[in-house]
Design an enzyme around this catalytic site. Sequence first.
Site, short mmCIF file in Angstrom:
data_model
loop_
_atom_site.label_atom_id
_atom_site.label_comp_id
_atom_site.label_asym_id
_atom_site.label_seq_id
_atom_site.Cartn_x
_atom_site.Cartn_y
_atom_site.Cartn_z
N VAL A 11 -79.51 -17.05 32.40
CA VAL A 11 -80.04 -18.22 31.70
C VAL A 11 -79.42 -19.53 32.17
O VAL A 11 -79.96 -20.60 31.90
CB VAL A 11 -79.91 -18.09 30.17
N ASN A 20 -80.38 -16.16 22.48
CA ASN A 20 -79.23 -15.42 21.97
C ASN A 20 -78.06 -15.37 22.95
O ASN A 20 -76.90 -15.33 22.53
CB ASN A 20 -79.65 -13.99 21.62
N TYR A 56 -66.54 -23.72 23.82
CA TYR A 56 -67.48 -23.00 22.96
C TYR A 56 -67.97 -23.91 21.84
O TYR A 56 -69.19 -24.00 21.57
CB TYR A 56 -66.80 -21.76 22.39
N LYS A 116 -71.84 -25.19 21.14
CA LYS A 116 -72.57 -24.87 19.92
C LYS A 116 -72.89 -26.14 19.12
O LYS A 116 -73.95 -26.21 18.47
CB LYS A 116 -71.77 -23.88 19.06
#
Length: 256
Positions: free
Chosen positions: A65, A91, A157, A161
């Site tokens: 991805v 996901n 991370y 997010k």
Amino acid sequence: MSSLAGRTAIITGSSSGIGQGIAIRLAREGANVVIDYVGAPEGAEETRQKAEATGAKAIVVQADVAKVEAVRMLVDEAWKAFGSADILVNNAGMEKKSDFWETCEDDYDHVLGVNLKGPFFLTQAFVQRLRAAKKPGRVINISSVHEDMAFPGFATYCASKGGVRMLMRDLAVELGPLGITVNNVAPGAIATPINTSLLEDKPKLNALLANIPLGRLGSVDDVAGLVAWLASDEAAYVNGSTFIIDGGLSRNYHEQ
């Protein structure tokens, strides 16, 4: 009639863990599923077999991805196999632990590439096909409680997010007029293979469980059930929201 009969769902990172559970649950609800993986194909094949055991149709596609040409190919393969793709579950995700002052450029690029660039350009390819066909759709991002909660040692991370949170909010407004809804599912601590070391470290696990009001880790099925609802007609008017699924962990603040 199954709630997702006649629909096709692309689920990235669906060779194991949460992604695998989502693919199998959507198949059980009647959707055709496109199973995306990057590494070893065995897990993806297991997902396909379990999805097809529900009576659904499934294909496996290898696509990184983080690469734009790969996500475009993923969408093309879905349309080629099933004539459409109207549910997208972003996901695939990863994390790299490092102190902020020691984080290297390669780790930053890798985490942001999978967690933020991937959903951005895959959603773009997904929407382009729907827009051309004048069809509605659903985008469901598997985010994290760390789109809001600090997580020292995981700055890349958290940045990724947090980006997914704002991307979802923007696209909910931009794509809503096309009949395409966009929402986030933000899991907390879920029992998956990626958390094996935590599950085997009893003191650390017990300390975590003490902070979760429900007193247990979440399951893959917990997350998959929420995704299935968001993909269904029952959630037709839900747009631009994050659904936290963490047993109350992120609300469990204690004064010292």
